[in-house]
Design a protein around this motif. Structure first.
Motif, PDB file in Angstrom:
ATOM      1  N   GLY A   1       0.804  -1.215   0.000  1.00  0.00           N
ATOM      2  CA  GLY A   1       0.000   0.000   0.000  1.00  0.00           C
ATOM      3  C   GLY A   1       0.833   1.260   0.000  1.00  0.00           C
ATOM      4  N   GLU A   2       1.932   1.245   0.756  1.00  0.00           N
ATOM      5  CA  GLU A   2       2.821   2.415   0.787  1.00  0.00           C
ATOM      6  C   GLU A   2       3.406   2.685  -0.595  1.00  0.00           C
ATOM      7  N   GLN A   3       3.966   1.648  -1.223  1.00  0.00           N
ATOM      8  CA  GLN A   3       4.615   1.835  -2.519  1.00  0.00           C
ATOM      9  C   GLN A   3       3.607   2.137  -3.628  1.00  0.00           C
ATOM     10  N   ALA A   4       2.352   1.762  -3.389  1.00  0.00           N
ATOM     11  CA  ALA A   4       1.309   2.060  -4.374  1.00  0.00           C
ATOM     12  C   ALA A   4       0.771   3.478  -4.233  1.00  0.00           C
ATOM     13  N   GLY A   5       1.221   4.210  -3.207  1.00  0.00           N
ATOM     14  CA  GLY A   5       0.819   5.600  -3.029  1.00  0.00           C
ATOM     15  C   GLY A   5      -0.482   5.789  -2.287  1.00  0.00           C
ATOM     16  N   MET A   6      -0.991   4.740  -1.622  1.00  0.00           N
ATOM     17  CA  MET A   6      -2.266   4.867  -0.927  1.00  0.00           C
ATOM     18  C   MET A   6      -2.159   5.751   0.307  1.00  0.00           C
ATOM     19  N   VAL A   7      -1.015   5.710   1.005  1.00  0.00           N
ATOM     20  CA  VAL A   7      -0.829   6.575   2.169  1.00  0.00           C
ATOM     21  C   VAL A   7      -0.857   8.036   1.744  1.00  0.00           C
ATOM     22  N   GLN A   8      -0.192   8.342   0.639  1.00  0.00           N
ATOM     23  CA  GLN A   8      -0.197   9.719   0.136  1.00  0.00           C
ATOM     24  C   GLN A   8      -1.596  10.151  -0.289  1.00  0.00           C
ATOM     25  N   ALA A   9      -2.377   9.210  -0.845  1.00  0.00           N
ATOM     26  CA  ALA A   9      -3.745   9.541  -1.245  1.00  0.00           C
ATOM     27  C   ALA A   9      -4.591   9.895  -0.031  1.00  0.00           C
ATOM     28  N   LEU A  10      -4.429   9.146   1.044  1.00  0.00           N
ATOM     29  CA  LEU A  10      -5.153   9.467   2.272  1.00  0.00           C
ATOM     30  C   LEU A  10      -4.711  10.815   2.830  1.00  0.00           C
ATOM     31  N   ALA A  11      -3.440  11.129   2.671  1.00  0.00           N
ATOM     32  CA  ALA A  11      -2.939  12.421   3.139  1.00  0.00           C
ATOM     33  C   ALA A  11      -3.629  13.573   2.419  1.00  0.00           C
ATOM     34  N   ARG A  12      -3.829  13.429   1.129  1.00  0.00           N
ATOM     35  CA  ARG A  12      -4.496  14.495   0.379  1.00  0.00           C
ATOM     36  C   ARG A  12      -5.950  14.662   0.824  1.00  0.00           C
ATOM     37  N   LEU A  13      -6.598  13.557   1.167  1.00  0.00           N
ATOM     38  CA  LEU A  13      -7.975  13.640   1.635  1.00  0.00           C
ATOM     39  C   LEU A  13      -8.070  14.320   3.003  1.00  0.00           C
ATOM     40  N   ALA A  14      -7.065  14.101   3.849  1.00  0.00           N
ATOM     41  CA  ALA A  14      -7.112  14.639   5.209  1.00  0.00           C
ATOM     42  C   ALA A  14      -6.687  16.098   5.288  1.00  0.00           C
ATOM     43  N   ALA A  15      -5.989  16.587   4.291  1.00  0.00           N
ATOM     44  CA  ALA A  15      -5.411  17.935   4.355  1.00  0.00           C
ATOM     45  C   ALA A  15      -6.436  19.043   4.632  1.00  0.00           C
ATOM     46  N   PRO A  16      -7.613  19.073   3.970  1.00  0.00           N
ATOM     47  CA  PRO A  16      -8.561  20.174   4.244  1.00  0.00           C
ATOM     48  C   PRO A  16      -9.028  20.223   5.698  1.00  0.00           C
ATOM     49  N   LEU A  17      -9.264  19.078   6.319  1.00  0.00           N
ATOM     50  CA  LEU A  17      -9.699  19.054   7.715  1.00  0.00           C
ATOM     51  C   LEU A  17      -8.590  19.519   8.647  1.00  0.00           C
ATOM     52  N   LEU A  18      -7.369  19.056   8.393  1.00  0.00           N
ATOM     53  CA  LEU A  18      -6.254  19.447   9.260  1.00  0.00           C
ATOM     54  C   LEU A  18      -5.993  20.949   9.180  1.00  0.00           C
ATOM     55  N   ALA A  19      -6.259  21.552   8.030  1.00  0.00           N
ATOM     56  CA  ALA A  19      -6.035  22.992   7.893  1.00  0.00           C
ATOM     57  C   ALA A  19      -6.900  23.776   8.872  1.00  0.00           C
ATOM     58  N   ARG A  20      -8.104  23.282   9.195  1.00  0.00           N
ATOM     59  CA  ARG A  20      -8.985  23.974  10.135  1.00  0.00           C
ATOM     60  C   ARG A  20      -8.543  23.782  11.585  1.00  0.00           C
ATOM     61  N   LEU A  21      -7.919  22.655  11.849  1.00  0.00           N
ATOM     62  CA  LEU A  21      -7.475  22.377  13.220  1.00  0.00           C
ATOM     63  C   LEU A  21      -6.133  23.031  13.533  1.00  0.00           C
ATOM     64  N   PHE A  22      -5.396  23.418  12.507  1.00  0.00           N
ATOM     65  CA  PHE A  22      -4.064  24.025  12.699  1.00  0.00           C
ATOM     66  C   PHE A  22      -4.003  25.355  11.952  1.00  0.00           C
ATOM     67  N   PRO A  23      -4.738  26.371  12.434  1.00  0.00           N
ATOM     68  CA  PRO A  23      -4.765  27.651  11.708  1.00  0.00           C
ATOM     69  C   PRO A  23      -3.408  28.344  11.666  1.00  0.00           C
ATOM     70  N   GLY A  24      -2.507  27.986  12.574  1.00  0.00           N
ATOM     71  CA  GLY A  24      -1.190  28.625  12.592  1.00  0.00           C
ATOM     72  C   GLY A  24      -0.200  28.029  11.623  1.00  0.00           C
ATOM     73  N   VAL A  25      -0.591  26.969  10.940  1.00  0.00           N
ATOM     74  CA  VAL A  25       0.308  26.325   9.982  1.00  0.00           C
ATOM     75  C   VAL A  25      -0.066  26.781   8.576  1.00  0.00           C
ATOM     76  N   PRO A  26       0.824  27.489   7.883  1.00  0.00           N
ATOM     77  CA  PRO A  26       0.500  28.002   6.546  1.00  0.00           C
ATOM     78  C   PRO A  26       0.222  26.873   5.563  1.00  0.00           C
ATOM     79  N   ALA A  27      -0.664  27.129   4.624  1.00  0.00           N
ATOM     80  CA  ALA A  27      -0.953  26.147   3.577  1.00  0.00           C
ATOM     81  C   ALA A  27       0.313  25.856   2.781  1.00  0.00           C
ATOM     82  N   GLY A  28       0.574  24.589   2.542  1.00  0.00           N
ATOM     83  CA  GLY A  28       1.754  24.200   1.785  1.00  0.00           C
ATOM     84  C   GLY A  28       3.010  24.058   2.614  1.00  0.00           C
ATOM     85  N   HIS A  29       2.944  24.392   3.909  1.00  0.00           N
ATOM     86  CA  HIS A  29       4.138  24.242   4.756  1.00  0.00           C
ATOM     87  C   HIS A  29       4.469  22.759   4.906  1.00  0.00           C
ATOM     88  N   PRO A  30       5.760  22.402   4.967  1.00  0.00           N
ATOM     89  CA  PRO A  30       6.132  20.984   5.122  1.00  0.00           C
ATOM     90  C   PRO A  30       5.488  20.298   6.325  1.00  0.00           C
TER      91      PRO A  30
END
Length: 417
Positions: free
Chosen positions: A65-94
């Motif tokens: 699953g890791e090598q198939a990119g599924m972990v990264q796909a889940l990361a993209r799905l979670a990004a919008p929600l995490l942005a609301r919980l971490f307002p001090g973290v700029p969009a696109g920051h590592p």
């Protein structure tokens, strides 16, 4: 250090109690304690040996699953929600990328991958920390509390442990180790929600905005609806449904990983073998932990201390007019705050004492899968960036732990009784 004193306390209390009982005429008690000591050591090794194949299988599939990119796909799905919980973290920051990968790894039960990703996220968050030296930032606190109450989609290690104990107890093909999947998912989701809300209240995060309330309301409604629907069914039917959903979900994830790997031209077989080697190492690594705690718990139980402790708690619970069938599983929730390996061993002890398919054993598995080793996570994550003043992190994490244990008990009674 905490586990050191817990282990010493179990052994010392058990042996001291046996000495008192021997002085009162129960001379055979020392033989029972010695047998329990050796039986605990043997059980720890046998369970770890049975676990090796199951962990090798699952971690091999996870590597695909890791090598198939599924972990990264889940990361993209979670990004919008995490942005609301971490307002001090700029969009696109590592830091945002590392956090989403960490959450995704936790969802898949990839403990070995989740921890390094979490530590990387803490280092990135430290670059944004504007608090005094050695003090945790708001974003770091939210991130750590989410890890201590982390939502796990598939509690792979718990399911593998149940299957290993079931084989040891001679249960046949009718046993479904994944029947705790849906109850665990519900309990850990409630725990995560409690932790996030506790941190949000302390940090005055604007979660009361209409859009955030809508998302929160939909989540609560979905969880409540699933629980209410299943609670109306007879316990046996609810257990069959949760078991079938759990098994189907896991098989679906496996198929998705394999097909995604084939689509991306990953050498699926080689990736599986690479991950399986790590899985065998993980199973071997826990042998000393299981031997140590199962031997100590065996002595504590054989001396009668466990029964006496649960009897005291049971009288208090019974005085309130509540059912006491959950009590054998309760030590797992208490221990999980201090030590994951200790809680895992206590869970195994409940499975062996009551049967892996019993209500206390299934409840212990749900508690194990829906809580986290709070003190370990706090020490490792904050220690990695030199933070000594954690502010409200511990209090919020313990709130999530307490809610998680209570939710596990409530869900267990609703779905498994």
């Amino acid at each position: 250090m905490a586990m050191n004193w817990v282990w010493i306390g179990l052994l010392a209390t058990g042996i001291a109690t046996a000495a008192v009982r021997a002085a009162l005429g129960e001379a055979e008690i020392f033989g029972a304690l010695l047998k329990a000591l050796f039986d605990g050591a043997r059980s720890g090794f046998e369970i770890s040996l049975g676990l090796a194949g199951i962990m090798a299988l699952w971690l091999g599939l996870m590597r695909v699953g890791e090598q198939a990119g599924m972990v990264q796909a889940l990361a993209r799905l979670a990004a919008p929600l995490l942005a609301r919980l971490f307002p001090g973290v700029p969009a696109g920051h590592p830091a945002q990328g590392a956090m989403t990968l960490n959450v995704s790894a936790n969802l898949l039960g990839l403990d070995n991958a989740a921890t390094p990703l979490g530590l990387a996220a803490m280092r990135e968050l430290q670059t944004l920390n504007r608090e005094p030296a050695g003090t945790a930032s708001d974003a770091q606190i939210m991130f750590v509390v989410m890890n201590t109450a982390g939502l796990t989609l598939i509690p792979t290690s718990v399911i593998a442990m149940r299957q290993s104990v079931a084989l040891q107890q001679g249960l046949g093909a009718g046993f479904n180790a994944a029947d705790i999947f849906l109850p665990t998912l519900l309990a850990t989701a409630i725990s995560l929600l409690a932790g996030v809300l506790a941190v949000a209240w302390c940090q005055r995060l604007p979660l009361l905005r209409p859009r955030a309330l809508l998302v929160l309301g939909l989540l609560v409604a979905a969880l409540g609806g699933a629980l209410a629907l299943l609670a109306r069914l007879p316990p046996a039917q609810a257990a069959r449904i949760t078991g079938s959903v759990g098994a189907a979900t896991i098989l679906g994830v496996v198929l998705m990983f394999v097909l995604a790997g084939a689509w991306r031209r990953v050498n699926v077989y080689d990736a599986f073998i690479d991950g399986a080697k790590e899985g065998f190492g993980v199973a071997v690594q826990i042998v000393p932990y299981l031997v140590a705690i199962l031997a100590a718990v065996g002595v504590f139980r054989a001396a009668g201390c466990m029964d006496a402790l649960l009897a005291v708690v049971g009288r208090g619970v019974g005085a309130l007019g509540l059912d006491t069938d959950f009590l054998p599983a309760l030590p797992v929730g208490v221990m999980k705050v201090l030590s994951g390996s200790g809680a895992r061993a206590l869970m195994v002890d409940v499975m062996q004492a009551h049967g892996v398919d019993s209500f206390p054993a299934r409840l212990a598995a749900i508690i194990q899968g829906s809580t986290e080793t709070t003190f370990y996570v706090l020490a490792v994550y904050f220690g990695s960036v030199g933070v000594q003043h954690t502010r409200h992190a511990l209090a919020c994490a313990l709130i999530a732990d307490a809610v998680g244990v209570l939710a596990a008990i409530g869900v267990g009674y609703a779905l498994l009784r």
